[in-house]
Design a protein around this motif. Sequence first.
Motif, mmCIF file in Angstrom:
data_model
loop_
_atom_site.group_PDB
_atom_site.id
_atom_site.type_symbol
_atom_site.label_atom_id
_atom_site.label_comp_id
_atom_site.label_asym_id
_atom_site.label_seq_id
_atom_site.Cartn_x
_atom_site.Cartn_y
_atom_site.Cartn_z
ATOM 1 N N PHE A 10 9.229 -5.111 41.605
ATOM 2 C CA PHE A 10 10.252 -4.073 41.749
ATOM 3 C C PHE A 10 11.628 -4.602 41.354
ATOM 4 O O PHE A 10 12.405 -3.923 40.694
ATOM 5 N N LEU A 11 11.906 -5.829 41.787
ATOM 6 C CA LEU A 11 13.267 -6.352 41.609
ATOM 7 C C LEU A 11 13.479 -7.050 40.269
ATOM 8 O O LEU A 11 14.613 -7.240 39.847
ATOM 9 N N PHE A 12 12.396 -7.440 39.612
ATOM 10 C CA PHE A 12 12.524 -8.232 38.383
ATOM 11 C C PHE A 12 13.358 -7.529 37.296
ATOM 12 O O PHE A 12 14.285 -8.138 36.745
ATOM 13 N N PRO A 13 13.085 -6.266 36.949
ATOM 14 C CA PRO A 13 13.900 -5.635 35.910
ATOM 15 C C PRO A 13 15.378 -5.582 36.265
ATOM 16 O O PRO A 13 16.239 -5.812 35.411
ATOM 17 N N ALA A 14 15.641 -5.328 37.550
ATOM 18 C CA ALA A 14 17.041 -5.289 37.984
ATOM 19 C C ALA A 14 17.663 -6.668 37.853
ATOM 20 O O ALA A 14 18.823 -6.810 37.414
ATOM 21 N N PHE A 15 16.890 -7.673 38.197
ATOM 22 C CA PHE A 15 17.358 -9.062 38.100
ATOM 23 C C PHE A 15 17.727 -9.402 36.646
ATOM 24 O O PHE A 15 18.794 -9.956 36.365
ATOM 25 N N ILE A 16 16.833 -9.035 35.733
ATOM 26 C CA ILE A 16 17.067 -9.290 34.302
ATOM 27 C C ILE A 16 18.355 -8.601 33.856
ATOM 28 O O ILE A 16 19.193 -9.180 33.164
ATOM 29 N N PHE A 17 18.504 -7.375 34.293
ATOM 30 C CA PHE A 17 19.693 -6.612 33.909
ATOM 31 C C PHE A 17 20.969 -7.327 34.352
ATOM 32 O O PHE A 17 21.915 -7.504 33.575
ATOM 33 N N PHE A 18 20.957 -7.773 35.622
ATOM 34 C CA PHE A 18 22.178 -8.403 36.134
ATOM 35 C C PHE A 18 22.424 -9.762 35.484
ATOM 36 O O PHE A 18 23.569 -10.158 35.292
ATOM 37 N N VAL A 19 21.348 -10.464 35.138
ATOM 38 C CA VAL A 19 21.502 -11.746 34.441
ATOM 39 C C VAL A 19 22.173 -11.502 33.075
ATOM 40 O O VAL A 19 23.149 -12.176 32.713
ATOM 41 N N ILE A 20 21.654 -10.518 32.341
ATOM 42 C CA ILE A 20 22.234 -10.204 31.020
ATOM 43 C C ILE A 20 23.683 -9.768 31.164
ATOM 44 O O ILE A 20 24.556 -10.178 30.396
ATOM 45 N N LEU A 21 23.908 -8.995 32.184
ATOM 46 C CA LEU A 21 25.271 -8.519 32.431
ATOM 47 C C LEU A 21 26.209 -9.700 32.699
ATOM 48 O O LEU A 21 27.338 -9.755 32.185
ATOM 49 N N GLY A 22 25.703 -10.703 33.480
ATOM 50 C CA GLY A 22 26.486 -11.897 33.796
ATOM 51 C C GLY A 22 26.785 -12.711 32.547
ATOM 52 O O GLY A 22 27.928 -13.127 32.327
ATOM 53 N N ILE A 23 25.727 -12.886 31.750
ATOM 54 C CA ILE A 23 25.894 -13.663 30.511
ATOM 55 C C ILE A 23 26.928 -12.981 29.612
ATOM 56 O O ILE A 23 27.820 -13.611 29.065
ATOM 57 N N ARG A 24 26.775 -11.695 29.504
ATOM 58 C CA ARG A 24 27.702 -10.935 28.662
ATOM 59 C C ARG A 24 29.122 -11.063 29.181
ATOM 60 O O ARG A 24 30.080 -11.151 28.416
ATOM 61 N N TYR A 25 29.230 -11.113 30.496
ATOM 62 C CA TYR A 25 30.558 -11.191 31.090
ATOM 63 C C TYR A 25 31.215 -12.532 30.772
ATOM 64 O O TYR A 25 32.372 -12.605 30.372
ATOM 65 N N ILE A 26 30.413 -13.606 30.926
ATOM 66 C CA ILE A 26 30.966 -14.952 30.722
ATOM 67 C C ILE A 26 31.268 -15.196 29.237
ATOM 68 O O ILE A 26 32.378 -15.548 28.862
ATOM 69 N N TYR A 27 30.261 -14.965 28.394
ATOM 70 C CA TYR A 27 30.435 -15.259 26.966
ATOM 71 C C TYR A 27 31.240 -14.173 26.268
ATOM 72 O O TYR A 27 32.005 -14.464 25.357
ATOM 73 N N GLY A 28 31.067 -13.025 26.717
ATOM 74 C CA GLY A 28 31.740 -11.902 26.072
ATOM 75 C C GLY A 28 33.236 -12.020 26.129
ATOM 76 O O GLY A 28 33.950 -11.583 25.234
ATOM 77 N N LYS A 29 33.743 -12.688 27.176
ATOM 78 C CA LYS A 29 35.182 -12.820 27.353
ATOM 79 C C LYS A 29 35.780 -13.647 26.215
ATOM 80 O O LYS A 29 36.772 -13.251 25.598
ATOM 81 N N ASN A 30 35.142 -14.867 25.917
ATOM 82 C CA ASN A 30 35.641 -15.757 24.866
ATOM 83 C C ASN A 30 35.551 -15.090 23.501
ATOM 84 O O ASN A 30 36.485 -15.150 22.697
ATOM 85 N N ILE A 31 34.404 -14.450 23.282
ATOM 86 C CA ILE A 31 34.197 -13.782 21.988
ATOM 87 C C ILE A 31 35.275 -12.739 21.769
ATOM 88 O O ILE A 31 35.868 -12.627 20.704
ATOM 89 N N GLU A 32 35.556 -12.074 22.848
ATOM 90 C CA GLU A 32 36.533 -10.997 22.776
ATOM 91 C C GLU A 32 37.925 -11.556 22.431
ATOM 92 O O GLU A 32 38.625 -11.026 21.570
ATOM 93 N N ILE A 33 38.267 -12.670 23.101
ATOM 94 C CA ILE A 33 39.584 -13.283 22.868
ATOM 95 C C ILE A 33 39.690 -13.726 21.409
ATOM 96 O O ILE A 33 40.692 -13.463 20.732
#
Lengths: 601, 267
Positions: A470-493
Amino acid sequence: MVALRNYIYCDLCRQKYFLMVKGMMVIIIFFLLISITPALAEISVSLETDRTDATLSDTVTLVVRVQGKKGKPPFIMGLDHFQVSNGGSSSRFEMVNGRISSEKKYIFYITPRKKGIFIIGPAEVSHNNKIYKSNTIELKVDDTSPLESPDRNNPLFVTAECSKSHGYVGQIFLYTLKFYRLKSVSNVSVDVPEIDGLSFKKLGDHKEYISTIKEGDYSVIELRYALVADKPGVYKITQAFFKMNVLEKQSRSNRGSFFDDSFFNITRTRPLSIYSNEVDLIVKSLPKEGRTQDFSGLVGRFSIKASLVPEEIKLGESATLTTIISGDGNVRLIPDLKLQELKDIKAYADQPFIDIQRTFNGVSGKKIMKWAIVPQKEGVYTIPAMSITYFNPETGHYVQEKTSPLMLDVMHGNINGIDNGSGQKIAISTYIRPESKVYGEDIFSIHDGYDVLRPDNIDKMGTITLYIIFLFPAFIFFVILGIRYIYGKNIEIETLTAKKTMSVFLKNIKSLKDNAQTDDILKFINIYFSERFNLKGGSLTVSEIYNRLLQQGILQETAQDILDIMTELETMVYTGESTEVNLSFKENLITIIKKIDRKLK
Amino acid sequence: MKDLKAIFCLILFLIPVFYLYPAIANENSPKNGYELLSHANLAYKKGDFKSAKQYYEKLIQSVQTGGDVFYNLGNCYVRLNSPGKAILNYERAKRIMRRNADLEFNLQYVRDKIQAGKDINPRVFFFQWLRNFTRAEIIWSFMIINLLFWAVLILRLWIRVEWSFYLLLSLCFLWLISGTCVLSDWYWMSHDKRAVVINSEILVYAGPSENDTTLFSLAEGTMVKYERKEGDWLLIRMNEEKRGWARTKDVESIVLPENNSVDKNGV
């Protein structure tokens, strides 16, 4: 005409025009319907009175209704022994479901001059030399005057009377209460006496009319009850009493003053109870002589009739036998008739239907019984007569009413056929096969397959596994969201910085005049590359820029172009060959820089 | 850096596999389970219902089984003329096999025979409707919708087209509905307070003692709901009016006790 057309073509006016036309059309259709439809309808005249018995002191309301065409006022027959006064007329016009009807009502007040039974009517209306007649009404006028009672001089009094002074068990008597009043009253309620062996049932709504007693016009409220005795005996029907609030006007004492007008009078209510007279009733038991076995206790006047529809049927079809018993009296005791068993006929009885009417004139009703008659063979069958026995209290005898025997003709049944191959048809009679036949009852057997032991796959998984799934898809989503948040910031800058650098470069270059200074151009190119390669405060040589561009994956040709341009510019600046460059040089430079910028990460 | 990312993703996807492994491994039921089952079935077919009953009960104690074994056990009790126990086991089977025609027929057959009342149905229509689906159907539906829902949510991190928004909205609605169904079913399965009178004509008292006033009697096979337990006594309720204390040996809960014992009477 032109003016009218202009008027129509005016946009604003057009709407008004159509509305006007529409409205006129509606009005025309309405009047057409009014004028045409009633003209098509036939005239019908009806006559009615507010009651069918009265005393010499009573005033009876007579109403004549004329439906359909407008005719002359009605002429009413049988009013020779009555004093007639006109009560006016009223018209009614209504349109229901597209059907238009009109009615004119003529009201008359009639006061009898002598006692007796009078036939009032018919009322006649003439139209186009044709006379339309109404029904007639029987009015019984009695000379029983309430003036004999000691209370009759009072402005409020009550009388009670029974339709008969003696009768039989089960017979319906009419117990009538009349409340006479000269004063205004409110909240009137009636308490009917409770006597063992007697039952009272109210008949219809109460009636109100005017009765003249000792030159006083009393308003009368008349109530009627059906009275039935369960057992024989001498009954004394005790007093019924009316409870009410009497409205009394209280005048002001200062006579002659302005407030002495009736408008300013104060009305007070006074509770009051008035008792009726007692009534004696003698009830006899039903005679044994002449009583048959099928007597069910019916007392009154009854009739029976039977019908069979259709009278001719084919074998396999059914006919309906309907028997109706109707009459006046204790209708509830009409028995359920039983159809005599007939050879080769099956009869299926329907649920009997009883309809009881309690009107001001008594209790009447009917009972309808139906049977489905299904013959089993062809032929002519006789449905035997059916009978009922009732007791007629008027004659004091039992009466047996019978229907006539009915004939049912059963013809050849519907036969289907199949070809036997030789062109002849073999007849096969249709018959009803039972849907199923029960031979025994048991439970279903055990389940013995190999999958019996296999538990539910959900049970096999276990709770923790289920949680994980039940929780695995949600977990994957939040992991991707986290990665995007961390890396996405530098890329954006970086993206923003690159965009900004390019726009600054273009802005600087475009700000230069057509014959731009070479040192300025060189400076802007250096700034662009310093920013683009993230060299804060530092600067690169032409060859270093060339090498970096190659490292970043820029095509050698493009890198060579910018190398050439920069070398040329440096030569111009440091040798003093020329201080200005032309427009085409500038445009060429912008194209190359844009190409480099797109390729740089 | 790329390698690290790949390893990280692999670990993420392998986590559920590790957890699923025991479930997959559990596929191999104990050998003696099949042995017991074949003995039980054989005994039943021979007409030795007492032995068949014992084998089925032993099977339920030792192996995690489906609803069919409870159904078979119910059949044994019908043959042994114990309608109360038969209804009890049919109801246990019904918790797992919710739309089995054989089961429905046999249960109704027993109820008709002893003129027992119907099952105590939930008052809310939604819960009544939910009982038509098996637990596996409800959970699998939710799992698929859950997967799709989160997949579309992930997809929308990159592709923010209009159709994906409406798809997400629809999936969100389905996700809520199916999630509610899963929770409701879980609640019903774990808080099922229904019990069956397993002995003929039991007496119900006003208190947990035989000295208390006898309120009414209950026939074998009657469905009741139990409220609480005190010693050897159970507070049971048939409807709003009929409520009282009965002995635990007379009434058995439809939900199996923790130790999975069907021999043990009472709740």
